[in-house]
Design a protein around this motif. Sequence first.
Motif, PDB file in Angstrom:
ATOM      1  N   LEU A  67      48.304  32.371  30.131  1.00  0.00           N
ATOM      2  CA  LEU A  67      48.987  33.472  29.730  1.00  0.00           C
ATOM      3  C   LEU A  67      50.786  33.492  29.718  1.00  0.00           C
ATOM      4  CD1 LEU A  67      47.011  36.084  31.607  1.00  0.00           C
ATOM      5  CD2 LEU A  67      46.680  35.283  29.392  1.00  0.00           C
ATOM      6  N   SER A  94      50.154  39.354  30.064  1.00  0.00           N
ATOM      7  CA  SER A  94      50.234  39.201  31.531  1.00  0.00           C
ATOM      8  C   SER A  94      49.304  40.211  32.215  1.00  0.00           C
ATOM      9  CB  SER A  94      51.579  39.447  32.224  1.00  0.00           C
ATOM     10  OG  SER A  94      52.685  38.847  31.490  1.00  0.00           O
ATOM     11  N   ILE A  99      38.460  44.252  26.579  1.00  0.00           N
ATOM     12  CA  ILE A  99      37.643  44.814  27.396  1.00  0.00           C
ATOM     13  C   ILE A  99      37.992  44.621  29.065  1.00  0.00           C
ATOM     14  CG2 ILE A  99      35.586  45.072  26.073  1.00  0.00           C
ATOM     15  CD1 ILE A  99      34.155  43.009  27.509  1.00  0.00           C
ATOM     16  N   HIS A 100      38.414  43.553  29.204  1.00  0.00           N
ATOM     17  CA  HIS A 100      38.882  43.088  30.764  1.00  0.00           C
ATOM     18  C   HIS A 100      40.470  43.217  31.057  1.00  0.00           C
ATOM     19  CE1 HIS A 100      35.106  41.469  31.736  1.00  0.00           C
ATOM     20  NE2 HIS A 100      35.078  40.786  30.660  1.00  0.00           N
ATOM     21  N   GLY A 104      44.319  47.899  36.951  1.00  0.00           N
ATOM     22  CA  GLY A 104      45.321  48.316  37.637  1.00  0.00           C
ATOM     23  C   GLY A 104      46.815  48.302  37.003  1.00  0.00           C
TER      24      GLY A 104
HETATM   25  C1  HEM Z   1      51.323  42.755  38.705  1.00  0.00           C
HETATM   26  C2  HEM Z   1      50.082  42.910  39.213  1.00  0.00           C
HETATM   27  C3  HEM Z   1      49.025  42.623  38.145  1.00  0.00           C
HETATM   28  C4  HEM Z   1      48.872  41.494  37.080  1.00  0.00           C
HETATM   29  C5  HEM Z   1      49.959  40.805  36.631  1.00  0.00           C
HETATM   30  C6  HEM Z   1      47.504  41.832  36.962  1.00  0.00           C
HETATM   31  C7  HEM Z   1      46.964  41.050  35.916  1.00  0.00           C
HETATM   32  C8  HEM Z   1      45.377  41.151  35.363  1.00  0.00           C
HETATM   33  C9  HEM Z   1      44.748  40.317  34.571  1.00  0.00           C
HETATM   34  C10 HEM Z   1      45.601  39.158  33.535  1.00  0.00           C
HETATM   35  C11 HEM Z   1      43.648  40.728  34.147  1.00  0.00           C
HETATM   36  C12 HEM Z   1      42.607  40.224  33.241  1.00  0.00           C
HETATM   37  C13 HEM Z   1      41.586  39.321  33.957  1.00  0.00           C
HETATM   38  C14 HEM Z   1      40.591  38.586  32.846  1.00  0.00           C
HETATM   39  O1  HEM Z   1      40.551  39.128  31.777  1.00  0.00           O
HETATM   40  O2  HEM Z   1      39.766  37.937  33.095  1.00  0.00           O
HETATM   41  C15 HEM Z   1      43.735  41.875  35.391  1.00  0.00           C
HETATM   42  C16 HEM Z   1      42.140  42.494  35.428  1.00  0.00           C
HETATM   43  C17 HEM Z   1      42.168  43.416  36.368  1.00  0.00           C
HETATM   44  N1  HEM Z   1      42.776  43.712  37.221  1.00  0.00           N
HETATM   45 FE1  HEM Z   1      44.886  43.329  37.450  1.00  0.00          FE
HETATM   46  N2  HEM Z   1      46.712  42.549  37.645  1.00  0.00           N
HETATM   47  C18 HEM Z   1      47.613  43.236  38.642  1.00  0.00           C
HETATM   48  C19 HEM Z   1      47.409  44.336  39.521  1.00  0.00           C
HETATM   49  C20 HEM Z   1      46.238  44.845  39.709  1.00  0.00           C
HETATM   50  C21 HEM Z   1      46.109  45.851  40.500  1.00  0.00           C
HETATM   51  C22 HEM Z   1      47.203  46.654  41.613  1.00  0.00           C
HETATM   52  C23 HEM Z   1      44.899  46.373  40.411  1.00  0.00           C
HETATM   53  C24 HEM Z   1      43.855  47.340  41.127  1.00  0.00           C
HETATM   54  C25 HEM Z   1      44.406  48.195  42.024  1.00  0.00           C
HETATM   55  C26 HEM Z   1      44.129  45.464  39.599  1.00  0.00           C
HETATM   56  C27 HEM Z   1      42.826  45.697  39.122  1.00  0.00           C
HETATM   57  C28 HEM Z   1      42.303  44.993  37.919  1.00  0.00           C
HETATM   58  C29 HEM Z   1      40.956  44.981  37.728  1.00  0.00           C
HETATM   59  C30 HEM Z   1      39.718  45.857  38.340  1.00  0.00           C
HETATM   60  C31 HEM Z   1      40.564  43.955  36.583  1.00  0.00           C
HETATM   61  C32 HEM Z   1      39.310  43.550  35.846  1.00  0.00           C
HETATM   62  C33 HEM Z   1      38.966  44.430  34.749  1.00  0.00           C
HETATM   63  C34 HEM Z   1      37.769  43.998  34.275  1.00  0.00           C
HETATM   64  O3  HEM Z   1      37.459  42.811  34.143  1.00  0.00           O
HETATM   65  O4  HEM Z   1      37.207  44.919  33.285  1.00  0.00           O
HETATM   66  N3  HEM Z   1      45.074  44.423  38.929  1.00  0.00           N
HETATM   67  N4  HEM Z   1      44.645  41.883  36.008  1.00  0.00           N
END
Ligand code: HEM
Length: 169
Positions: A67, A94, A99-100, A104
């Motif tokens: 990424l 980032s 779908i993923h 947050g």
């Molecule tokens: C700067 C902070 C954050 C960044 C850069 C970030 C980045 C990402 C990325 C790149 C993904 C995609 C993962 C994938 O496709 O395999 C993701 C998924 C996810 N993030 Fe974040 N995230 C951050 C903060 C958070 C926070 C604070 C939460 C929850 C309170 C969160 C919850 C989730 C969840 C549950 C997924 C999975 C969604 C799915 O698979 O459907 N993230 N995040």
Amino acid sequence: MSNTVLALLANHQEWQLVQNDHSLIPDLIEESLRFDSPVLSLMRRVCTDTEIAGVKLPADDFVFPLLGSANHDASQFSDPKRFWVGRKSRAYLSLGSGIHFCLGAQLVRLQARIAFEEIFSTFENFEKADQSPLKYFDSFFFRGVENLQLNFVVKKRTSSVGILKDYRE
Ligand code: HEM
């Protein structure tokens, strides 16, 4: 947060711009996510034999999309190495995509906005506390420093404390 502060320290003009106009903080956060992504890479397993950009990917292989690299793709972002708060393109990856896409994402943006509104209202004249080299997390997937110590000056308060503002929107 630390990636953003480091980008600002290295780009003093951008720092002054946001310091003088807090309405630019959301743009600062977007550009920081692009410029120095906290999540550098994902992992995907190939479900069926496929081909991307001429590269054959057999089923069950693993792929690690970078990424951080995509966010510096010159075909998507003009002058990609430049940290530029005024940048309009939001095509960075980032927070994932499809779908993923990060659940947050809005929370991250809100938290960072509140934090930087407080930081810019409360402190000024930031600099690194010492010149020792930064130590980054030893990770293929995440990028950030283990420790960032700063010197700063506490501003004189001219208005009520920002944390009492209504952030529900
Ligand atoms: C700067 C902070 C954050 C960044 C850069 C970030 C980045 C990402 C990325 C790149 C993904 C995609 C993962 C994938 O496709 O395999 C993701 C998924 C996810 N993030 Fe974040 N995230 C951050 C903060 C958070 C926070 C604070 C939460 C929850 C309170 C969160 C919850 C989730 C969840 C549950 C997924 C999975 C969604 C799915 O698979 O459907 N993230 N995040």
